[in-house]
Design a protein around this motif. Structure first.
Motif, PDB file in Angstrom:
ATOM      1  N   GLN A   1      52.267  28.779   3.112  1.00  0.00           N
ATOM      2  CA  GLN A   1      52.290  29.184   4.511  1.00  0.00           C
ATOM      3  C   GLN A   1      51.040  28.663   5.212  1.00  0.00           C
ATOM      4  N   VAL A   2      51.211  28.057   6.370  1.00  0.00           N
ATOM      5  CA  VAL A   2      50.101  27.471   7.104  1.00  0.00           C
ATOM      6  C   VAL A   2      49.426  28.531   7.964  1.00  0.00           C
ATOM      7  N   GLN A   3      48.101  28.523   7.950  1.00  0.00           N
ATOM      8  CA  GLN A   3      47.330  29.410   8.812  1.00  0.00           C
ATOM      9  C   GLN A   3      46.291  28.604   9.568  1.00  0.00           C
ATOM     10  N   LEU A   4      45.972  29.087  10.774  1.00  0.00           N
ATOM     11  CA  LEU A   4      44.897  28.508  11.570  1.00  0.00           C
ATOM     12  C   LEU A   4      43.736  29.483  11.552  1.00  0.00           C
ATOM     13  N   VAL A   5      42.561  28.993  11.204  1.00  0.00           N
ATOM     14  CA  VAL A   5      41.387  29.853  11.088  1.00  0.00           C
ATOM     15  C   VAL A   5      40.282  29.308  11.970  1.00  0.00           C
ATOM     16  N   GLU A   6      39.890  30.106  12.979  1.00  0.00           N
ATOM     17  CA  GLU A   6      38.834  29.705  13.895  1.00  0.00           C
ATOM     18  C   GLU A   6      37.474  30.199  13.400  1.00  0.00           C
ATOM     19  N   SER A   7      36.433  29.498  13.833  1.00  0.00           N
ATOM     20  CA  SER A   7      35.063  29.914  13.571  1.00  0.00           C
ATOM     21  C   SER A   7      34.164  29.332  14.643  1.00  0.00           C
ATOM     22  N   GLY A   8      32.943  29.860  14.725  1.00  0.00           N
ATOM     23  CA  GLY A   8      31.951  29.288  15.621  1.00  0.00           C
ATOM     24  C   GLY A   8      31.644  30.077  16.864  1.00  0.00           C
ATOM     25  N   GLY A   9      32.341  31.166  17.095  1.00  0.00           N
ATOM     26  CA  GLY A   9      32.043  31.979  18.266  1.00  0.00           C
ATOM     27  C   GLY A   9      30.731  32.718  18.105  1.00  0.00           C
ATOM     28  N   GLY A  10      30.320  33.382  19.184  1.00  0.00           N
ATOM     29  CA  GLY A  10      29.087  34.151  19.123  1.00  0.00           C
ATOM     30  C   GLY A  10      28.560  34.481  20.492  1.00  0.00           C
ATOM     31  N   LEU A  11      27.312  34.936  20.516  1.00  0.00           N
ATOM     32  CA  LEU A  11      26.623  35.301  21.750  1.00  0.00           C
ATOM     33  C   LEU A  11      25.620  34.208  22.099  1.00  0.00           C
ATOM     34  N   VAL A  12      25.672  33.755  23.355  1.00  0.00           N
ATOM     35  CA  VAL A  12      24.771  32.690  23.789  1.00  0.00           C
ATOM     36  C   VAL A  12      24.359  32.958  25.236  1.00  0.00           C
ATOM     37  N   GLN A  13      23.184  32.495  25.599  1.00  0.00           N
ATOM     38  CA  GLN A  13      22.735  32.640  26.979  1.00  0.00           C
ATOM     39  C   GLN A  13      23.382  31.581  27.864  1.00  0.00           C
ATOM     40  N   ALA A  14      23.487  31.888  29.128  1.00  0.00           N
ATOM     41  CA  ALA A  14      24.022  30.925  30.080  1.00  0.00           C
ATOM     42  C   ALA A  14      23.234  29.622  29.989  1.00  0.00           C
ATOM     43  N   GLY A  15      23.979  28.528  30.019  1.00  0.00           N
ATOM     44  CA  GLY A  15      23.377  27.214  29.877  1.00  0.00           C
ATOM     45  C   GLY A  15      23.351  26.706  28.449  1.00  0.00           C
ATOM     46  N   GLY A  16      23.650  27.587  27.514  1.00  0.00           N
ATOM     47  CA  GLY A  16      23.641  27.208  26.109  1.00  0.00           C
ATOM     48  C   GLY A  16      24.926  26.538  25.667  1.00  0.00           C
ATOM     49  N   SER A  17      25.008  26.289  24.358  1.00  0.00           N
ATOM     50  CA  SER A  17      26.146  25.571  23.780  1.00  0.00           C
ATOM     51  C   SER A  17      26.670  26.298  22.547  1.00  0.00           C
ATOM     52  N   LEU A  18      27.955  26.106  22.307  1.00  0.00           N
ATOM     53  CA  LEU A  18      28.605  26.564  21.083  1.00  0.00           C
ATOM     54  C   LEU A  18      29.641  25.530  20.682  1.00  0.00           C
ATOM     55  N   ARG A  19      29.915  25.463  19.396  1.00  0.00           N
ATOM     56  CA  ARG A  19      30.967  24.598  18.893  1.00  0.00           C
ATOM     57  C   ARG A  19      31.944  25.437  18.097  1.00  0.00           C
ATOM     58  N   LEU A  20      33.191  25.443  18.545  1.00  0.00           N
ATOM     59  CA  LEU A  20      34.252  26.156  17.854  1.00  0.00           C
ATOM     60  C   LEU A  20      35.007  25.197  16.942  1.00  0.00           C
ATOM     61  N   SER A  21      35.472  25.735  15.819  1.00  0.00           N
ATOM     62  CA  SER A  21      36.294  24.968  14.893  1.00  0.00           C
ATOM     63  C   SER A  21      37.567  25.744  14.587  1.00  0.00           C
ATOM     64  N   CYS A  22      38.624  25.024  14.319  1.00  0.00           N
ATOM     65  CA  CYS A  22      39.885  25.639  13.922  1.00  0.00           C
ATOM     66  C   CYS A  22      40.497  24.755  12.842  1.00  0.00           C
ATOM     67  N   ALA A  23      40.599  25.307  11.650  1.00  0.00           N
ATOM     68  CA  ALA A  23      41.109  24.551  10.517  1.00  0.00           C
ATOM     69  C   ALA A  23      42.478  25.076  10.103  1.00  0.00           C
ATOM     70  N   ALA A  24      43.368  24.170   9.821  1.00  0.00           N
ATOM     71  CA  ALA A  24      44.696  24.531   9.334  1.00  0.00           C
ATOM     72  C   ALA A  24      44.691  24.489   7.811  1.00  0.00           C
ATOM     73  N   SER A  25      45.085  25.585   7.220  1.00  0.00           N
ATOM     74  CA  SER A  25      45.113  25.656   5.760  1.00  0.00           C
ATOM     75  C   SER A  25      46.546  25.805   5.278  1.00  0.00           C
ATOM     76  N   GLY A  26      46.780  25.458   4.029  1.00  0.00           N
ATOM     77  CA  GLY A  26      48.115  25.578   3.462  1.00  0.00           C
ATOM     78  C   GLY A  26      48.556  24.284   2.842  1.00  0.00           C
ATOM     79  N   SER A  27      49.852  24.198   2.577  1.00  0.00           N
ATOM     80  CA  SER A  27      50.393  23.021   1.908  1.00  0.00           C
ATOM     81  C   SER A  27      50.527  21.857   2.890  1.00  0.00           C
ATOM     82  N   ALA A  28      50.918  20.724   2.381  1.00  0.00           N
ATOM     83  CA  ALA A  28      50.993  19.514   3.194  1.00  0.00           C
ATOM     84  C   ALA A  28      51.936  19.701   4.374  1.00  0.00           C
ATOM     85  N   PHE A  29      51.530  19.211   5.532  1.00  0.00           N
ATOM     86  CA  PHE A  29      52.320  19.363   6.735  1.00  0.00           C
ATOM     87  C   PHE A  29      51.791  18.390   7.785  1.00  0.00           C
ATOM     88  N   SER A  30      52.545  18.202   8.832  1.00  0.00           N
ATOM     89  CA  SER A  30      52.095  17.360   9.934  1.00  0.00           C
ATOM     90  C   SER A  30      51.692  18.250  11.100  1.00  0.00           C
TER      91      SER A  30
END
Length: 115
Positions: A1-30
């Motif tokens: 079964q395929v799942q999408l798992v996000e990471s990278g959120g958080g608390l930041v001050q205005a003007g700052g930066s964040l990078r979010l990631s989302c990885a698909a896990s599971g068996s082979a798929f397109s």
């Protein structure tokens, strides 16, 4: 079964930066289109950006010039680089992807931008 798992959120001050990631896990798929949505408290979920399998991109007007979506097809991962963050960018950020013939959602990651 395929799942999408996000990471990278958080608390930041205005003007700052964040990078979010989302990885698909599971068996082979397109994976086709991958996208990031966000939902602020009391508001509807909105599309932030999407990227096709050939890396064509589209952005909401509110994030153009500040956010960049990209993907790594080998890692089956989509990224959202967020720069010059504003308090109005605060909300839950959700990954969505077309996996085979099914649209899947991730569980979300919280982004909070303080003024």
């Amino acid at each position: 079964q395929v799942q999408l798992v996000e990471s990278g959120g958080g608390l930041v001050q205005a003007g700052g930066s964040l990078r979010l990631s989302c990885a698909a896990s599971g068996s082979a798929f397109s994976i086709g289109v991958m996208a990031w949505y966000r939902q602020a408290p009391g508001k509807e979920r909105e599309l932030v950006a999407h990227i096709t399998s050939s890396s064509s991109t589209n952005y909401a007007d509110s994030v153009k010039g500040r956010f960049t979506i990209s993907r790594d097809n080998v890692k089956k991962t989509v990224y959202l680089q967020m720069n010059s963050l504003k308090p109005e960018d605060t909300g839950g950020y959700y990954c969505r992807a077309l996996v085979g013939s099914l649209w899947l959602w991730g569980q979300g990651t919280q982004v909070t931008v303080s003024s």
